[in-house]
Design an enzyme around this catalytic site. Structure first.
Site, PDB file in Angstrom:
ATOM      1  N   TYR A   1      -1.764  -2.421 -12.124  1.00  0.00           N
ATOM      2  CA  TYR A   1      -3.245  -2.351 -11.938  1.00  0.00           C
ATOM      3  C   TYR A   1      -4.092  -1.914 -13.758  1.00  0.00           C
ATOM      4  O   TYR A   1      -5.121  -1.670 -13.932  1.00  0.00           O
ATOM      5  CB  TYR A   1      -4.570  -2.058 -10.861  1.00  0.00           C
TER       6      TYR A   1
ATOM      7  N   TYR B   1     -12.373   3.818 -10.373  1.00  0.00           N
ATOM      8  CA  TYR B   1     -10.947   4.496  -9.042  1.00  0.00           C
ATOM      9  C   TYR B   1     -11.196   5.874  -8.791  1.00  0.00           C
ATOM     10  O   TYR B   1     -10.556   6.317  -8.226  1.00  0.00           O
ATOM     11  CB  TYR B   1     -10.266   3.864  -8.755  1.00  0.00           C
TER      12      TYR B   1
ATOM     13  N   GLY C   1       1.050  -0.751   0.320  1.00  0.00           N
ATOM     14  CA  GLY C   1      -0.221   0.121   0.045  1.00  0.00           C
ATOM     15  C   GLY C   1       1.073   1.683  -0.269  1.00  0.00           C
ATOM     16  O   GLY C   1       0.267   2.488   0.212  1.00  0.00           O
TER      17      GLY C   1
ATOM     18  N   CYS D   1     -18.456   1.468 -26.255  1.00  0.00           N
ATOM     19  CA  CYS D   1     -19.703   1.795 -26.023  1.00  0.00           C
ATOM     20  C   CYS D   1     -19.897   1.821 -24.652  1.00  0.00           C
ATOM     21  O   CYS D   1     -21.054   0.884 -24.516  1.00  0.00           O
ATOM     22  CB  CYS D   1     -21.036   1.250 -26.992  1.00  0.00           C
ATOM     23  N   GLU D   2     -19.752   2.202 -23.675  1.00  0.00           N
ATOM     24  CA  GLU D   2     -20.109   2.728 -22.892  1.00  0.00           C
ATOM     25  C   GLU D   2     -18.998   4.701 -22.300  1.00  0.00           C
ATOM     26  O   GLU D   2     -18.420   5.138 -22.465  1.00  0.00           O
ATOM     27  CB  GLU D   2     -19.070   2.131 -21.890  1.00  0.00           C
TER      28      GLU D   2
ATOM     29  N   GLU E   1       4.792  -6.607   1.669  1.00  0.00           N
ATOM     30  CA  GLU E   1       4.716  -6.625  -0.177  1.00  0.00           C
ATOM     31  C   GLU E   1       3.543  -5.180  -0.471  1.00  0.00           C
ATOM     32  O   GLU E   1       2.700  -5.217  -1.110  1.00  0.00           O
ATOM     33  CB  GLU E   1       2.968  -7.366   0.535  1.00  0.00           C
ATOM     34  N   PRO E   2       4.980  -4.416  -1.258  1.00  0.00           N
ATOM     35  CA  PRO E   2       4.556  -3.672  -2.166  1.00  0.00           C
ATOM     36  C   PRO E   2       4.134  -3.946  -3.576  1.00  0.00           C
ATOM     37  O   PRO E   2       4.849  -4.516  -4.545  1.00  0.00           O
ATOM     38  CB  PRO E   2       6.276  -2.649  -2.339  1.00  0.00           C
ATOM     39  N   GLY E   3       2.908  -3.729  -4.141  1.00  0.00           N
ATOM     40  CA  GLY E   3       2.537  -3.388  -5.014  1.00  0.00           C
ATOM     41  C   GLY E   3       2.993  -2.586  -6.165  1.00  0.00           C
ATOM     42  O   GLY E   3       4.001  -2.671  -7.314  1.00  0.00           O
TER      43      GLY E   3
ATOM     44  N   ARG F   1      -8.696   1.779 -14.346  1.00  0.00           N
ATOM     45  CA  ARG F   1      -8.617   3.068 -12.926  1.00  0.00           C
ATOM     46  C   ARG F   1      -9.123   4.271 -13.304  1.00  0.00           C
ATOM     47  O   ARG F   1      -9.381   4.666 -12.030  1.00  0.00           O
ATOM     48  CB  ARG F   1      -7.005   3.073 -12.795  1.00  0.00           C
TER      49      ARG F   1
HETATM   50  C1  PLP Z   1      -2.873  -5.894  -3.052  1.00  0.00           C
HETATM   51  C2  PLP Z   1      -1.925  -6.023  -2.233  1.00  0.00           C
HETATM   52  C3  PLP Z   1      -1.016  -5.416  -1.948  1.00  0.00           C
HETATM   53  C4  PLP Z   1      -0.541  -4.465  -2.815  1.00  0.00           C
HETATM   54  O1  PLP Z   1      -1.488  -3.605  -2.912  1.00  0.00           O
HETATM   55  P1  PLP Z   1      -0.649  -1.491  -3.599  1.00  0.00           P
HETATM   56  O2  PLP Z   1      -1.298  -1.232  -3.240  1.00  0.00           O
HETATM   57  O3  PLP Z   1      -0.650  -2.647  -4.909  1.00  0.00           O
HETATM   58  O4  PLP Z   1       1.089  -1.746  -3.121  1.00  0.00           O
HETATM   59  C5  PLP Z   1      -0.519  -6.275  -0.473  1.00  0.00           C
HETATM   60  N1  PLP Z   1      -0.621  -7.157  -0.112  1.00  0.00           N
HETATM   61  C6  PLP Z   1      -2.136  -7.885   0.029  1.00  0.00           C
HETATM   62  C7  PLP Z   1      -2.945  -8.672   0.725  1.00  0.00           C
HETATM   63  C8  PLP Z   1      -2.508  -6.993  -1.219  1.00  0.00           C
HETATM   64  O5  PLP Z   1      -3.871  -7.231  -1.376  1.00  0.00           O
END
Ligand code: PLP
Length: 404
Positions: free
Chosen positions: A361, A307, A223, A333-334, A264-266, A303
């Protein structure tokens, strides 16, 4: 923008070579983000698991594996992709939510680390595996955090995790089945700017840690926020590292054991590496707005509609054009508005518009809605552009259909 970013001229060449719409990823930017994390936390016992649901192209997974990161998966298929990418099982974490027990059994048989997020699945796990496979528990800390409610997961109306006030039930399952709980996990949401949210999470976990005898890790989820527009903030990773370290110093060896911290960085790793390049089909002037329709829509980048996300948009074909105000829309078509009333250098039909921060994403949430093709993907690494997914073809639309 960092120096490593891909220039408008380079993005134009990619569009000409590979066609549009096109996702392009800059490997150097992923490395730069990963280095920020490892540099800030270099003196602490911390590991990073890339939350791969942000972007799962196998070449991205391999690149991130080679950087030294571990991987966090949100489905057993992501686990299998990670294995295919060459991550060993002990570097793969499966943080499940709301899944059937059969998927947990499959993940167990693949030998990966599992976080369980319901009492029901924890009970089934205990009955079947007892102490034979250490397991983690995802808790819901009751913290409100994140960019908006749609991406907030830790608050007390969220479906995610076992509410911390049900901890006695967790402990009685541990007792009943002799479960070895190796980690406690919390993930409060996406786009968290304030490092104190993570500190608050740690404080909640500190109270629980002494009650679990086999704990080795605490997992604070992902996050981290990245900037989407000028003046936007990014999670201050240096400050986060200081605060997390300080929180641990004030609770030395909770439960009598040194604990490793996981994140857990995404988005943080891949968002800014991604560029989504589109071509302008039509310009339509109306009383309400000047609409620019590009050869894409929310079928490729959802997104903004899903969002209300802001993605910076540049006209890379007319960098010196007179700035004008446009609504940038798609061709499906939306209602699929990418941006309302946005100032962009004068746009002409045929120009290339690039959307920034498209790595996380973006492609991953794309679909074939309107029977349109999913875009191609390109990875730019060491000055070379590699096609890493070809654009769909007509036969892809029919591939799994059974004609009676
Ligand atoms: C989606 C998710 C993340 C990553 O979130 P980001 O906002 O992309 O960093 C990490 N841990 C878990 C369990 C998630 O579901």
């Amino acid at each position: 923008m960092s120096q490593e970013s891909l220039s408008p001229a380079y993005l134009t060449r990619l569009a000409q070579e590979f066609g549009t719409p096109l996702y392009a990823y800059d490997a150097a930017k992923i490395k730069q983000q990963y280095d920020k994390l490892t540099t800030a936390f270099n003196n602490s016992n911390t590991l990073f698991f890339y939350a791969c649901k942000a972007l799962t192209n196998i070449n991205i997974l391999r690149y991130i594996r080679d950087l030294g990161a571990n991987v966090d998966c949100s489905s057993v298929n992501e686990v299998k992709l990670a294995l295919h990418a060459g991550f060993p099982p002990e570097r793969i974490l499966y943080t499940s939510n709301g899944i059937g027990f059969d998927e947990i059994e499959e993940a167990q048989s693949l030998g990966v680390i599992i976080n369980i997020d319901s009492l029901s699945n924890l009970e089934k796990f205990g009955r079947k595996f007892g102490a034979s496979h250490p397991v983690g528990v995802r808790l819901r800390p009751g913290i409100m955090a994140g960019g908006n409610l749609k991406i907030s997961t830790g608050h007390d109306k969220s479906k995610f995790g076992i509410p911390v006030d049900q901890i006695e039930k967790v402990l009685s399952l541990v007792e009943k089945y002799q479960l070895e709980i190796a980690d406690l996990h919390i993930h409060t949401g996406s786009e968290i700017v304030d490092p104190d949210v993570f500190v608050k999470g740690i404080e909640i976990l500190f109270d629980l840690i002494p009650r679990f005898n086999h704990l080795k890790f605490i997992d604070l989820g992902g996050g981290f926020k990245v900037p989407y527009k000028d003046g936007d903030s990014e999670t201050d990773i240096q400050l986060l590292a200081q605060k997390v370290t300080k929180a641990f110093e004030s609770h030395p060896n909770p439960g009598g054991r040194p604990l490793q911290v996981w994140f857990e960085p995404g988005k943080f790793l891949v968002s800014e590496s991604g560029y989504f390049i589109t071509k302008v089909n039509v310009i339509k002037t109306t009383d309400a707005a000047t609409f620019v329709s590009v050869d894409s829509g929310f079928n490729h980048l959802i997104r903004p509609m899903f969002y209300d996300a802001y993605h910076r948009i540049d006209n890379i074909s007319n960098p010196n054009g007179q700035p004008r105000r446009y609504s940038v829309v798609g061709n499906i078509c939306e209602t699929d508005t990418f941006a309302w009333d946005r100032t962009i250098n004068e746009v002409r039909e045929g120009d290339y518009l690039v959307f920034y921060n498209a790595g996380a994403y973006g492609f991953e949430m794309s679909s074939n809605f309107n029977s349109r093709y999913k875009p191609a993907e390109v990875l730019v690494k060491d000055g070379q552009a590699h096609l890493i997914r070809r654009r769909d073809r007509f036969e892809d639309l029919l591939r799994n259909q059974i004609e009676l």
